[in-house]
Motif scaffolding. Sequence first.
Motif, short mmCIF file in Angstrom:
data_model
loop_
_atom_site.label_atom_id
_atom_site.label_comp_id
_atom_site.label_asym_id
_atom_site.label_seq_id
_atom_site.Cartn_x
_atom_site.Cartn_y
_atom_site.Cartn_z
N ARG A 23 0.81 -1.21 0.00
CA ARG A 23 0.00 0.00 0.00
C ARG A 23 0.85 1.27 0.00
O ARG A 23 0.40 2.32 -0.48
N GLU A 24 2.06 1.18 0.53
CA GLU A 24 2.89 2.37 0.68
C GLU A 24 3.23 2.99 -0.67
O GLU A 24 3.61 2.30 -1.61
N ARG A 25 3.09 4.34 -0.74
CA ARG A 25 3.44 5.06 -1.95
C ARG A 25 4.22 6.33 -1.65
O ARG A 25 5.15 6.68 -2.37
N GLN A 26 3.87 7.00 -0.56
CA GLN A 26 4.49 8.29 -0.26
C GLN A 26 5.98 8.18 0.01
O GLN A 26 6.75 9.10 -0.32
N ASP A 80 9.80 6.66 -6.60
CA ASP A 80 9.12 6.45 -7.89
C ASP A 80 7.62 6.28 -7.72
O ASP A 80 6.93 5.88 -8.66
N GLY A 81 7.12 6.56 -6.52
CA GLY A 81 5.69 6.58 -6.28
C GLY A 81 4.95 5.33 -6.69
O GLY A 81 5.30 4.21 -6.33
N ASP A 82 3.91 5.53 -7.48
CA ASP A 82 3.00 4.44 -7.85
C ASP A 82 3.69 3.39 -8.71
O ASP A 82 3.31 2.21 -8.67
N ASN A 83 4.69 3.81 -9.49
CA ASN A 83 5.41 2.83 -10.32
C ASN A 83 6.10 1.79 -9.44
O ASN A 83 6.04 0.58 -9.70
N GLN A 84 6.78 2.28 -8.38
CA GLN A 84 7.46 1.35 -7.47
C GLN A 84 6.45 0.54 -6.66
O GLN A 84 6.67 -0.63 -6.38
N ARG A 85 5.34 1.15 -6.30
CA ARG A 85 4.32 0.42 -5.56
C ARG A 85 3.80 -0.76 -6.38
O ARG A 85 3.57 -1.85 -5.86
N GLY A 86 3.63 -0.55 -7.68
CA GLY A 86 3.21 -1.64 -8.54
C GLY A 86 4.21 -2.78 -8.54
O GLY A 86 3.83 -3.96 -8.54
N SER A 110 3.85 13.14 -13.12
CA SER A 110 4.12 14.47 -12.58
C SER A 110 3.02 15.50 -12.87
O SER A 110 2.99 16.56 -12.24
N GLY A 111 2.13 15.22 -13.81
CA GLY A 111 1.16 16.24 -14.21
C GLY A 111 -0.26 15.95 -13.79
O GLY A 111 -0.59 14.86 -13.30
N LYS A 112 -1.11 16.96 -13.97
CA LYS A 112 -2.54 16.83 -13.67
C LYS A 112 -3.35 16.89 -14.96
O LYS A 112 -2.99 17.58 -15.91
N GLN A 113 -4.45 16.16 -14.96
CA GLN A 113 -5.36 16.15 -16.11
C GLN A 113 -6.80 16.03 -15.59
O GLN A 113 -7.05 15.57 -14.48
N PRO A 159 -8.71 19.17 -12.18
CA PRO A 159 -7.71 18.19 -12.64
C PRO A 159 -7.11 17.41 -11.46
O PRO A 159 -7.01 17.92 -10.35
N LEU A 160 -6.70 16.18 -11.75
CA LEU A 160 -6.10 15.30 -10.76
C LEU A 160 -4.73 14.85 -11.25
O LEU A 160 -4.46 14.82 -12.46
N TYR A 161 -3.89 14.45 -10.30
CA TYR A 161 -2.61 13.86 -10.70
C TYR A 161 -2.86 12.52 -11.38
O TYR A 161 -3.59 11.66 -10.85
N VAL A 162 -2.26 12.34 -12.53
CA VAL A 162 -2.41 11.09 -13.28
C VAL A 162 -1.04 10.64 -13.76
O VAL A 162 -0.06 11.39 -13.68
N THR A 163 -0.99 9.41 -14.26
CA THR A 163 0.23 8.88 -14.88
C THR A 163 -0.02 8.73 -16.37
O THR A 163 -0.83 7.88 -16.78
N VAL A 164 0.62 9.59 -17.13
CA VAL A 164 0.48 9.53 -18.58
C VAL A 164 1.28 8.34 -19.10
O VAL A 164 2.47 8.21 -18.81
N PRO A 165 0.66 7.43 -19.84
CA PRO A 165 1.35 6.20 -20.26
C PRO A 165 2.59 6.43 -21.10
O PRO A 165 2.63 7.35 -21.94
N ASP A 166 3.60 5.61 -20.85
CA ASP A 166 4.76 5.49 -21.73
C ASP A 166 4.40 4.39 -22.73
O ASP A 166 4.45 3.20 -22.40
N TRP A 167 4.03 4.78 -23.93
CA TRP A 167 3.51 3.81 -24.88
C TRP A 167 4.58 2.82 -25.35
O TRP A 167 4.26 1.73 -25.80
N GLY A 168 5.84 3.20 -25.18
CA GLY A 168 6.91 2.24 -25.49
C GLY A 168 6.87 1.05 -24.55
O GLY A 168 6.99 -0.10 -24.97
#
Length: 410
Positions: free
Chosen positions: A292-295, A299-305, A374-377, A386-395
């Motif tokens: 559950r930890e993210r803060q 790397d935030g949510d990426n590392q949590r995954g 890092s950005g909001k959408q 707008p909320l903080y989101v993770t814009v996909p790295d399509w690669g």
Amino acid sequence: MEYRDQLKYIKSHQKPDGTGIKKRKKKRERLEEPPRRKPRAMDRMMFFIQFVASVIFFGSMAILAIFPLKYMIVLGAILILFLLALKKKQRKAYRAGRRQGSGKGSAFVLSLILLCLSFYALKVNAALDEIATGEESGGYEEEHALDLTEQPFNIYISGMDVYGEIAQESRSDVNLIMTVNPMTHKILITTTPRDYYVPIPGISEGQNDKLTHAGIYGVGASIATLENLYETEIPFYVRVNFTSVEEIVDVMGGVDVESEIAFTTGEDAGAIVEIQEGKNHLNGQEALAFVRERQALADGDNQRGKNQQALLSALLKKAVSPMTLLRANGMINSVAGNTETNMSEKQIKSLIRMQFNDMEGWEIESVAASGDPSGKQYCYSYSGGPLYVTVPDWGSVNEIIAKMGEYMSY
């Protein structure tokens, strides 16, 4: 009577061949022999009790249906041998005229053990039936027709951010896809960040939203979102929540989780835990805080995954261990009511039976979709701004699509 007169008397009463003395000896020996014991009703009753207990146990294992045919044949042979051994003891005691040693005690203990194991097996079967909620719904005929031991398949694992009953709808904070290839005994675990900014098919009308918000519209919406993202089919799902994660780990006796980094979880994660880089033995509460930890993660949510992948890998490795059979009842009961799947009870049992038949380990690989957090959408499900989101790295997404294709190949 003098000695000579005694001797004459003896000789006069003895037959020439000495049979007179021999007959008297035999008669005396017969009188000294213990009388043969008649077969008692108790012996017959104990044999009947053991026979009935054996039939009940074999029947319960047949109903449970998780063991291969060869195991069932061996089990039947062992039960028959136990019955023959009891009969042999009873006959031996009868011929010897003994009241002890007829096997009554061992027969009683064995019968009691068999009946307890029968109850255990039926309880496990009932719990499996409760978990397989999709079977009762009748809405998954196509999925239930798939033979999961003969072809690769995907399972969506959704981790709900709630405690208690699983029936309630909520955000899906954990979004894992297990691509299972039963022929090669390989599993690919794919994690997607909860804030991945993607459309929700059939819901958002083409507008992007956080992946976690798809869970609000039901597990089907989450599956459709991931199917669209990775260009694949996901016929099955498993929904778990905080309660089931804690209880499963505790029933297993804890798990050994490999962490890529060292960090300390905060109170918001449920517990303060010092995580070391490398192997960590965690109990249920600690394991839940770990995923559950993210803060505290750079790397935030990426590392949590990735942490969620690490816990799932640890659970899978321990689950396929033969020692897990000793904890099977507790594991299944712990998730009943806190876990649901659309897999049928028959399909779940077929996978367990396959594992017992092969007794092979599984090769587990993990991949993770990445992006810019890092950005909001603006999001479809939230009109407050707008909320903080993770814009996909399509690669990274395309690499996962290719990797899934490899695992799905026959």
